[in-house]
Write a protein that holds these residues in place. Sequence first.
Motif, PDB file in Angstrom:
ATOM      1  N   ALA A 185      -5.754  -5.029  -5.484  1.00 34.44           N
ATOM      2  CA  ALA A 185      -6.074  -3.436  -5.272  1.00 34.44           C
ATOM      3  C   ALA A 185      -5.053  -2.928  -4.896  1.00 34.44           C
ATOM      4  N   GLU A 186      -5.591  -1.181  -4.040  1.00 40.22           N
ATOM      5  CA  GLU A 186      -4.540  -0.464  -4.118  1.00 40.22           C
ATOM      6  C   GLU A 186      -5.331   0.568  -3.246  1.00 40.22           C
ATOM      7  N   VAL A 187      -4.887   0.686  -1.930  1.00 43.92           N
ATOM      8  CA  VAL A 187      -5.596   1.214  -1.103  1.00 43.92           C
ATOM      9  C   VAL A 187      -3.740   2.633  -0.869  1.00 43.92           C
ATOM     10  N   CYS A 188      -3.940   3.604  -0.834  1.00 40.19           N
ATOM     11  CA  CYS A 188      -3.124   5.094  -0.957  1.00 40.19           C
ATOM     12  C   CYS A 188      -3.769   5.344   0.404  1.00 40.19           C
ATOM     13  N   ILE A 189      -3.024   6.457   1.255  1.00 39.75           N
ATOM     14  CA  ILE A 189      -3.769   7.245   2.001  1.00 39.75           C
ATOM     15  C   ILE A 189      -2.119   8.603   2.201  1.00 39.75           C
ATOM     16  N   SER A 190      -2.058  10.212   1.440  1.00 40.96           N
ATOM     17  CA  SER A 190      -1.113  11.059   1.477  1.00 40.96           C
ATOM     18  C   SER A 190      -0.472  10.921   2.929  1.00 40.96           C
ATOM     19  N   ASP A 191       1.312  10.833   2.414  1.00 38.65           N
ATOM     20  CA  ASP A 191       1.940  11.163   3.707  1.00 38.65           C
ATOM     21  C   ASP A 191       2.056  12.905   3.714  1.00 38.65           C
ATOM     22  N   ASP A 192       1.443  14.002   3.153  1.00 41.51           N
ATOM     23  CA  ASP A 192       1.919  14.734   3.174  1.00 41.51           C
ATOM     24  C   ASP A 192       0.992  15.209   3.835  1.00 41.51           C
ATOM     25  N   PRO A 193       0.478  16.275   5.252  1.00 38.76           N
ATOM     26  CA  PRO A 193      -0.103  16.559   6.164  1.00 38.76           C
ATOM     27  C   PRO A 193      -1.687  17.652   5.887  1.00 38.76           C
ATOM     28  N   GLY A 194      -1.710  18.558   4.541  1.00 42.30           N
ATOM     29  CA  GLY A 194      -2.248  18.587   3.906  1.00 42.30           C
ATOM     30  C   GLY A 194      -3.252  17.868   3.103  1.00 42.30           C
ATOM     31  N   TYR A 195      -3.318  17.098   2.459  1.00 42.61           N
ATOM     32  CA  TYR A 195      -4.325  16.151   1.576  1.00 42.61           C
ATOM     33  C   TYR A 195      -4.750  15.041   2.364  1.00 42.61           C
ATOM     34  N   THR A 196      -6.083  15.038   2.583  1.00 39.81           N
ATOM     35  CA  THR A 196      -5.707  14.372   3.492  1.00 39.81           C
ATOM     36  C   THR A 196      -7.612  13.459   2.113  1.00 39.81           C
ATOM     37  N   THR A 197      -7.340  13.521   0.843  1.00 40.86           N
ATOM     38  CA  THR A 197      -7.951  12.093  -0.073  1.00 40.86           C
ATOM     39  C   THR A 197      -7.569  11.103  -0.434  1.00 40.86           C
ATOM     40  N   GLY A 198      -7.887  10.025  -0.131  1.00 41.41           N
ATOM     41  CA  GLY A 198      -6.804   8.718  -0.441  1.00 41.41           C
ATOM     42  C   GLY A 198      -8.195   8.694  -1.489  1.00 41.41           C
ATOM     43  N   PHE A 199      -7.903   7.111  -1.802  1.00 45.97           N
ATOM     44  CA  PHE A 199      -8.118   6.299  -2.637  1.00 45.97           C
ATOM     45  C   PHE A 199      -7.800   4.714  -2.252  1.00 45.97           C
ATOM     46  N   VAL A 200      -8.905   4.691  -2.846  1.00 41.67           N
ATOM     47  CA  VAL A 200      -8.642   2.837  -3.774  1.00 41.67           C
ATOM     48  C   VAL A 200      -8.926   2.566  -4.584  1.00 41.67           C
ATOM     49  N   ALA A 201      -8.669   1.512  -4.684  1.00 38.43           N
ATOM     50  CA  ALA A 201      -8.095   1.321  -6.585  1.00 38.43           C
ATOM     51  C   ALA A 201      -7.580   0.064  -6.793  1.00 38.43           C
ATOM     52  N   SER A 202      -8.633  -0.451  -7.938  1.00 38.92           N
ATOM     53  CA  SER A 202      -8.512  -2.349  -8.216  1.00 38.92           C
ATOM     54  C   SER A 202      -9.069  -2.296  -9.687  1.00 38.92           C
ATOM     55  N   PRO A 203      -9.033  -3.081 -10.219  1.00 38.36           N
ATOM     56  CA  PRO A 203      -9.406  -3.333 -11.633  1.00 38.36           C
ATOM     57  C   PRO A 203     -11.124  -3.563 -11.378  1.00 38.36           C
ATOM     58  N   ARG A 204     -11.802  -4.587 -10.416  1.00 33.31           N
ATOM     59  CA  ARG A 204     -13.421  -4.382 -10.306  1.00 33.31           C
ATOM     60  C   ARG A 204     -14.133  -2.863  -9.809  1.00 33.31           C
ATOM     61  N   CYS A 205     -13.292  -2.482  -8.858  1.00 32.28           N
ATOM     62  CA  CYS A 205     -13.931  -1.047  -8.811  1.00 32.28           C
ATOM     63  C   CYS A 205     -13.940   0.268  -9.621  1.00 32.28           C
ATOM     64  N   LEU A 247     -21.243   1.062  -3.912  1.00 33.60           N
ATOM     65  CA  LEU A 247     -20.540  -0.355  -3.525  1.00 33.60           C
ATOM     66  C   LEU A 247     -21.535  -1.513  -4.776  1.00 33.60           C
ATOM     67  N   GLU A 248     -23.168  -0.924  -5.241  1.00 32.29           N
ATOM     68  CA  GLU A 248     -23.649  -1.330  -5.570  1.00 32.29           C
ATOM     69  C   GLU A 248     -23.432  -1.437  -6.652  1.00 32.29           C
ATOM     70  N   GLY A 249     -22.724  -0.670  -7.769  1.00 36.94           N
ATOM     71  CA  GLY A 249     -22.316  -0.611  -8.915  1.00 36.94           C
ATOM     72  C   GLY A 249     -21.356  -1.791  -9.262  1.00 36.94           C
ATOM     73  N   VAL A 250     -19.932  -1.405  -8.139  1.00 39.66           N
ATOM     74  CA  VAL A 250     -18.949  -2.500  -8.003  1.00 39.66           C
ATOM     75  C   VAL A 250     -19.193  -4.366  -8.093  1.00 39.66           C
ATOM     76  N   ARG A 251     -20.089  -3.792  -6.945  1.00 35.23           N
ATOM     77  CA  ARG A 251     -20.889  -5.595  -6.722  1.00 35.23           C
ATOM     78  C   ARG A 251     -21.107  -5.946  -7.654  1.00 35.23           C
ATOM     79  N   GLY A 252     -22.576  -5.186  -8.716  1.00 35.30           N
ATOM     80  CA  GLY A 252     -23.692  -5.889  -9.767  1.00 35.30           C
ATOM     81  C   GLY A 252     -22.442  -5.762 -10.802  1.00 35.30           C
ATOM     82  N   HIS A 253     -21.332  -5.608 -10.738  1.00 38.72           N
ATOM     83  CA  HIS A 253     -20.409  -5.418 -11.974  1.00 38.72           C
ATOM     84  C   HIS A 253     -19.363  -7.256 -11.965  1.00 38.72           C
ATOM     85  N   GLY A 254     -19.900  -7.585 -11.638  1.00 37.35           N
ATOM     86  CA  GLY A 254     -19.380  -9.370 -11.555  1.00 37.35           C
ATOM     87  C   GLY A 254     -20.103 -10.171 -10.658  1.00 37.35           C
TER      88      GLY A 254
END
Length: 283
Positions: free
Chosen positions: A196-216, A276-283
């Motif tokens: 899994a990965e989590v990202c928060i930009s270091d750009d002061p103006g860009y506030t959208t981050g993400f979580v990514a993984s094969p599971r979700c 979350l329901e989709g992710v938990r239901g998936h496995g």
Amino acid sequence: MADLFSVRMRAAAGAAHEAGGRHLSGAEALVPRERVRAATRAMLGRALAAGVAAGVEADFVQVTVERVEADRVVGIASLPVVTARVADAAQARRLAVDLLAASGVAPAVAEAALDLLAGGPGPGGAVMRGAAVMEAASGRRLEPDPARGVRTSRVDLDPAARRRLLAALRRRGVEGRRPLEALVLASKGAWAGTLAEVCISDDPGYTTGFVASPRCGYVRLPFLKEAGSPLGGRVFFVNEDVAADMNGYVARLEEVPAMVTRVGPVAPEAAPAVILEGVRGHG
Ligand code: COA
Ligand code: AMP
């Protein structure tokens, strides 16, 4: 298939990166010989534009062109994408932790990783030049150099995949180069063995981050970053097996050329509970 060329650009203000310059912009492509000239020109334009946007001169620009043998290129799929309908930073953070936990990261480790990114994950609270690597169960840091981290590189989309993905993202209101490129990097990360990965930009103006993984998949999280902060970064979480072979993992992330040839779906914006329901239901 004919050989490809890896075209990589990095630009810095003040001096070259290795001489202490400030990183302004980086980009890359994997293209056939006949596209090398256009790709190089586009990257130079991008480097100079990044300087203008930052209100400084790009004092150093390097474009590297390197042949890549066709049979070394692996074909990969882009992760499925969804944007979470969150109202504020607290909700975004809660969902990030829940998604990381559903992907196999210990909840306390997920919380610690988010704190780490918000405070600057490098030595002395600085921004890193790549991603931190953490063992998912223990939170143990594994990157060989804590100021550098590891950097996903040598990845691109083939032209048909790029067109399809750009159109699919646009249909869901996701515009611009940044989400596309972050998705491609995360997709290569998943292929390389990132749990899994989590990202928060270091750009002061860009506030959208993400979580990514094969599971979700790749879940975009508006408001994950506090507006105005120059801090941020990425954490790649790995399981014990990958932790035991860091050299192999880093080589896959950094050296093995990968092309996105298959495109995952891009879903409409959804509420946290639905995701979350989709992710938990998936496995
Ligand atoms: N932040 C800060 N410094 C960076 C940097 C970054 N993102 N990327 C490179 N540098 C600097 C560092 O000083 C680095 O030295 P280090 O390895 O000790 O950290 C130095 O430049 C050389 O980096 P290197 O990766 O060897 O350069 P490169 O020319 O081969 O590749 C990039 C540069 C920027 C293309 C590559 O590092 C990268 O980030 N690729 C991902 C780009 C992307 O978004 N791809 C998506 C494709 S759709
Ligand atoms: P960005 O989303 O571009 O603002 O990047 C956020 C953070 O991710 C940066 O501060 C770096 O620490 C890290 N990073 C940047 N490029 C890469 C990469 N290619 N691979 C892994 N981590 C990266």
